[in-house]
Motif scaffolding. Structure first.
Motif, PDB file in Angstrom:
ATOM      1  N   MET A 419      36.933  35.540  39.997  1.00  0.00           N
ATOM      2  CA  MET A 419      37.740  36.635  39.451  1.00  0.00           C
ATOM      3  C   MET A 419      39.062  36.622  40.202  1.00  0.00           C
ATOM      4  SD  MET A 419      36.445  38.626  36.998  1.00  0.00           S
ATOM      5  CE  MET A 419      37.067  40.289  37.203  1.00  0.00           C
ATOM      6  N   GLU A 420      40.169  36.363  39.475  1.00  0.00           N
ATOM      7  CA  GLU A 420      41.478  36.250  40.096  1.00  0.00           C
ATOM      8  C   GLU A 420      42.405  37.322  39.548  1.00  0.00           C
ATOM      9  OE1 GLU A 420      42.935  32.278  39.737  1.00  0.00           O
ATOM     10  OE2 GLU A 420      41.003  31.383  40.314  1.00  0.00           O
ATOM     11  N   LEU A 421      42.986  38.106  40.466  1.00  0.00           N
ATOM     12  CA  LEU A 421      43.893  39.186  40.090  1.00  0.00           C
ATOM     13  C   LEU A 421      45.257  38.884  40.706  1.00  0.00           C
ATOM     14  CD1 LEU A 421      43.936  41.971  38.634  1.00  0.00           C
ATOM     15  CD2 LEU A 421      43.626  43.001  40.887  1.00  0.00           C
ATOM     16  N   PRO A 422      46.226  38.415  39.905  1.00  0.00           N
ATOM     17  CA  PRO A 422      47.522  38.016  40.475  1.00  0.00           C
ATOM     18  C   PRO A 422      48.407  39.213  40.791  1.00  0.00           C
ATOM     19  CG  PRO A 422      47.526  37.686  38.127  1.00  0.00           C
ATOM     20  CD  PRO A 422      46.136  38.131  38.476  1.00  0.00           C
ATOM     21  N   ALA A 423      49.558  38.933  41.400  1.00  0.00           N
ATOM     22  CA  ALA A 423      50.533  39.977  41.715  1.00  0.00           C
ATOM     23  C   ALA A 423      51.030  40.626  40.432  1.00  0.00           C
ATOM     24  CB  ALA A 423      51.702  39.372  42.493  1.00  0.00           C
ATOM     25  N   ARG A 424      51.529  41.848  40.575  1.00  0.00           N
ATOM     26  CA  ARG A 424      52.074  42.639  39.463  1.00  0.00           C
ATOM     27  C   ARG A 424      51.016  42.987  38.430  1.00  0.00           C
ATOM     28  NH1 ARG A 424      57.357  39.977  37.188  1.00  0.00           N
ATOM     29  NH2 ARG A 424      57.684  42.099  36.423  1.00  0.00           N
ATOM     30  N   SER A 425      49.788  43.101  38.891  1.00  0.00           N
ATOM     31  CA  SER A 425      48.709  43.561  38.020  1.00  0.00           C
ATOM     32  C   SER A 425      47.856  44.544  38.802  1.00  0.00           C
ATOM     33  CB  SER A 425      47.870  42.386  37.513  1.00  0.00           C
ATOM     34  OG  SER A 425      47.370  41.619  38.588  1.00  0.00           O
ATOM     35  N   THR A 426      47.353  45.555  38.101  1.00  0.00           N
ATOM     36  CA  THR A 426      46.546  46.599  38.728  1.00  0.00           C
ATOM     37  C   THR A 426      45.205  46.686  38.015  1.00  0.00           C
ATOM     38  OG1 THR A 426      48.554  47.840  39.277  1.00  0.00           O
ATOM     39  CG2 THR A 426      46.452  49.009  39.407  1.00  0.00           C
ATOM     40  N   PHE A 427      44.132  46.624  38.798  1.00  0.00           N
ATOM     41  CA  PHE A 427      42.782  46.629  38.248  1.00  0.00           C
ATOM     42  C   PHE A 427      42.054  47.869  38.745  1.00  0.00           C
ATOM     43  CE2 PHE A 427      38.255  45.671  38.431  1.00  0.00           C
ATOM     44  CZ  PHE A 427      38.021  45.041  37.220  1.00  0.00           C
ATOM     45  N   TYR A 428      41.497  48.655  37.811  1.00  0.00           N
ATOM     46  CA  TYR A 428      40.686  49.821  38.141  1.00  0.00           C
ATOM     47  C   TYR A 428      39.257  49.531  37.681  1.00  0.00           C
ATOM     48  CZ  TYR A 428      45.258  52.124  38.405  1.00  0.00           C
ATOM     49  OH  TYR A 428      46.553  52.454  38.713  1.00  0.00           O
ATOM     50  N   GLY A 429      38.295  49.637  38.580  1.00  0.00           N
ATOM     51  CA  GLY A 429      36.917  49.356  38.225  1.00  0.00           C
ATOM     52  C   GLY A 429      35.953  50.388  38.776  1.00  0.00           C
TER      53      GLY A 429
END
Length: 520
Positions: A419-429
């Motif tokens: 699971m890869e979350l790059p810069a300039r992205s926001t993940f709410y879980g």
């Protein structure tokens, strides 16, 4: 004098005045939107961004332009519904691709000379729809060899337009045209016309997506539009049931056992299964119980402006690009979705606003769940199972302040599918159960009440983790962050099989998922 005006008349007067006021305010608001960055300049900035060539000033300019267009293209409120006297009541229409007739009135499910009969084509049926109408597709053994195109088709809040597929299938493939030429090699045929016959923008896009069916079995030759692309073989090296492309001559080759006319070979001539285009706006449309398979591009493709567009119990199988793909500022929702063996199970772009509930993504070739630019997306009560060796569960492409929310989701992958979350992205879980080798976080992650298996959870430079009440597998290494109140447990291989949460108030609860049965 007021006694002479009846109650219904007074209601119509009030509604007309309200509609006029809403129209005036809408025109005033729209007249105030002046885009500072023209389309050509925006296209230039996006192209440079994809190539990693933006200067800091240009990055700032691109961010401002995207936010400006997000505001300008925001979903507009539909105009008020004005009651009309003698308005025609909603109708039930029927279409049957085997027994229908476009000369019929479409008001009867089966042909009856005295009462009319069903339409034959989707295009004829859609042209008859008005607010409140319902179109029923007959589910036959023969799939519909035609795209369902909804261009500026709208209902209203009280009278949506409904299209019920009743489990019918739309296919993008047809048998090969008769212009294929037999070569001197047994079973080897060629065509220099197919590339021009495929319905997609540009030769590169066609070649990224194209595949063939040999007796109903898809053959991609190791190629996927957003994933791995194996080199084209030499025609001399083909085995029966394979195909290739020669770029200098723009020629396709297929190899069959025997004669081509008897081999049942098909190509994806049609671009999309369902196309929804909202140049003037699409609103209050429901599409349900429909399968799209074997199209060149997307199973369900949405462009322009859309509000209150809802899909229920749909499926996308073996399509050339995305299973479901909204663009621009299109607003839509899905309740019940299966996506398998597409390049991506879902591809969300631009500033689209999408809510997905009760979905199952499995076996897609590049990404099971993909996003690009700055969409706002919510996934609830769903399953992501990444089973293809070169695929990833999540793909975030060229993020521009992207926002993604997962609630009550199971995520499972094997091999190197992190699971890869790059810069300039926001993940709410919240309430996730995630069994993946690693999480690599360069953006913002806000996750709580979730269960994580795997070897590592790593915050990259510039990334941040804000977690609470999470449980990690024993031996899972946290790199670049800490979570003081975390729990640690031995996580068994049957963690995803429980009909409920794996732990009290932590992890995904499978009993809340109402995912439809696999339709193939």
């Amino acid at each position: 004098m007021s006694r002479l005006i009846t109650a219904p008349a007074r209601l119509r007067i009030v509604c007309c005045c309200t509609a006029l006021l809403a129209l005036i305010l809408s025109q005033v608001a729209q007249s105030q939107v002046q885009l500072k960055t023209d389309t050509a300049r925006l296209r230039e900035l996006r192209t440079k961004s994809r190539g990693g060539q933006l200067t800091p000033d240009e990055k700032q300019e691109l961010d401002a332009a995207m936010k400006e267009r997000e505001w300008a293209n925001r979903p507009k409120l539909p105009p008020p519904v004005i009651p009309r006297r003698n308005e025609a009541p909603p109708r039930e229409y029927f279409v049957d691709n085997e027994l229908g007739d476009d000369g019929a009135n479409g008001l009867v499910a089966t042909g009856d000379p005295a009462k009319g009969g069903p339409f034959k084509t989707l295009a004829r049926a859609v042209s008859s729809l008005k607010p409140g109408d319902t179109l029923h597709l007959t589910r036959n053994r023969t799939p519909y060899h035609e795209s369902l195109i909804l261009a500026d088709v709208s209902g209203n809040p009280m009278q949506p337009i409904t299209i019920d597929g009743h489990g019918a299938t739309i296919t993008g493939c047809d048998p090969l045209d008769s212009d294929w030429v037999k070569t001197d090699t047994a079973g080897l045929y060629k065509s220099d016309k197919l590339l021009g016959q495929l319905d997609e923008f540009g030769d590169d896009a066609k070649l990224q997506r194209v595949f063939f069916l040999f007796d109903g079995v898809q053959q991609r030759m190791g190629r996927s539009s957003k994933g791995k692309k194996a080199a084209f073989k030499s025609p001399a090296d083909l085995q029966a049931g394979e195909w290739t492309y020669d770029a200098p001559s723009k020629t396709f080759y297929v190899k069959v056992a025997g004669e081509l006319a008897e081999a049942k070979v098909e190509a994806p001539y049609r671009r999309n299964g369902v196309t929804v285009r909202g140049r003037a706006g699409v609103s209050h449309v429901v599409v349900r119980n429909l399968i799209c398979r074997h199209v060149l591009n997307d199973g369900f493709n949405l462009h322009g402006t859309g509000t209150a567009v809802r899909f229920e119990n749909i499926a996308a199988f073996e399509n050339g690009d995305d299973g479901y793909s909204p663009h621009e500022s299109f607003g839509s929702s899905i309740d019940g979705y299966w996506a398998s063996r597409n390049s991506t199970g879902i591809g969300l772009g631009n500033q689209a606003v999408t809510t997905i509930t009760n979905a199952h993504f499995e076996g897609n070739f590049a990404y099971d769940f993909a996003l690009g630019h700055g969409p706002t997306t919510e996934l609830r009560n769903s399953v992501i199972m990444t089973t293809e060796p070169d695929a990833k569960p999540l793909g975030v492409i060229n993020p521009q302040e992207l926002k993604l929310t997962f609630h009550n989701v199971q995520i499972q992958s094997s091999g190197r599918a992190n699971m890869e979350l790059p810069a300039r992205s926001t993940f709410y879980g919240t309430r996730l159960t995630a069994l993946v080798p690693a999480w690599l976080i360069a953006g913002e992650a806000h996750i709580s009440e979730s269960v994580f298996g795997g070897k590592t959870m790593e915050c990259k430079s510039g990334g941040s983790w804000k977690g609470a009440k999470n449980i990690f597998g024993k031996g899972t290494k946290l790199i670049g962050f800490d979570e003081p109140d975390r729990g640690e447990k031995d996580l068994g291989s049957d963690l995803l099989k429980a009909n409920g949460s794996p732990f009290t108030s932590c992890g995904a609860d499978a009993s809340l998922m109402k995912i439809p049965l696999r339709p193939w």
